[in-house]
Design an enzyme around this catalytic site. Sequence first.
Site, short mmCIF file in Angstrom:
data_model
loop_
_atom_site.label_atom_id
_atom_site.label_comp_id
_atom_site.label_asym_id
_atom_site.label_seq_id
_atom_site.Cartn_x
_atom_site.Cartn_y
_atom_site.Cartn_z
CG HIS A 130 36.43 47.01 36.95
ND1 HIS A 130 36.58 45.35 36.22
CD2 HIS A 130 36.35 47.78 35.78
CE1 HIS A 130 36.34 45.34 34.71
NE2 HIS A 130 36.54 46.80 34.62
CB CYS A 165 36.82 41.06 40.72
SG CYS A 165 37.16 39.98 38.91
#
Length: 449
Positions: free
Chosen positions: A290, A332
């Site tokens: 992430h 991301c």
Amino acid sequence: MAFLVSGTLRVAAQVADAQDSLGRKGKYSVQGPRVALILSSPEVSASAVAVLEGVFQTLGLESCWRREASVRDFLEELTGFREQLVAHGGPLGCILVALVAPSGQLRQPQKLVRELSGCEALWGCPKVFFLLSSAPGADPEPGAFLTSLCELCGRCPHWSLLQLLTEVFFRTAEESSGVIYCPVLRSSLRGALCLGNVEPWQPEPEPSPSAQYDMSGDRAALLLAVIRDRPGAQHDVDALRGLCQALGFETTLRTDPTAQAFQEELVQFQERLDTRRSPVNCALVALMAHGGPQGQLLGADGQEVQPEALVQELSRCRALRGCPKIFLLQACRGRHRDAGMGPTALPWFWRWLWAAPTTPSHADVLQIYADVQGYVAYRDEKGSDFIQMLVEVLRAAPRRDLLELLTEVNRQVCELDVLGPDCDEHRKACLEIRSSLRHRLCLQLPSQC
């Protein structure tokens, strides 16, 4: 010499489809007017501006504007330039912008890049930004970079811009006595771009063996992946590990590392390479996790680690001096979601570049030393768009130049319409490629096929 790809799905059975796609890969047309802008601060020397004007004159651009303004007024000047382009009314072939200022003054260059990236007149049009600055305390001068760029633009107009810049980086580093200095490019281009007046579909010249990195020695790969709470991440790991092994990389895999473990694994990886008896010609590091709003990675413990620190760690490896270091980031880089833009007003575009009806608003940008981030990376239960497409394209043509292949990966990722988990509307994704490579990098030798 670090190489960084960041971004946001299918392998062996689809190699034939990937090869067909590579055979018809996108190439930009620059048949429309090619326009340049030189925006410089008052401290910039006349010689630097003269060399830049010489570069654009060598390329045969139809028009080149020059503006002098303080750095704080650069955004206003670019807004005026954008309005001029919109008023032009017709399709444009290419835009080149040079921003020149003393070191440290271009603190947020991405705001300047974004001002033109959303220009309706430039949808689907390649936008090239040169961000040039001096060494601390020195006046901005042209130096080896601009001198080499000017000479190569005149001598090799048939080269693609990425191929040309790689050669410029090689010359720049070679001419720096005592210090290895190399510019950095960041690209979201979706096709080959040739700025000279050369038919874009003609065959590209084969490079000489001396223009390529030596890949005859050992290779090592480190894959660090957070699997927990990331559906589909295991598919990315399996696909990437299989690719690395097929390309001859000695591969180490670690799953669900904490933020501290990311750093520790890089240190141990570097130490293992430095103590090897046989030489290592190439290293690949994949970081999958992430991501945070400022581009940071999140370990399995939710703590943050900066990817730049991991890149710097490997750059200190003695065994890899002068060797290519590949970093793949699947994470991301913020919460922005791109709905894309439709270049329906540009019918000429379709004849030259294979593209989808909609394209990301931040695609088609090449920056030499700049910054781009802030967007979501898409992944589902089958894996991420970026990793799965990367594996597919590299398996189809491992002997081709990696920069060229990554541009093709970006083209295919940009064509995808993604349904994000946050809404029912289609979204777009786009890769960012950073490179300071000084030679062509082909991951498979002809004898290995």
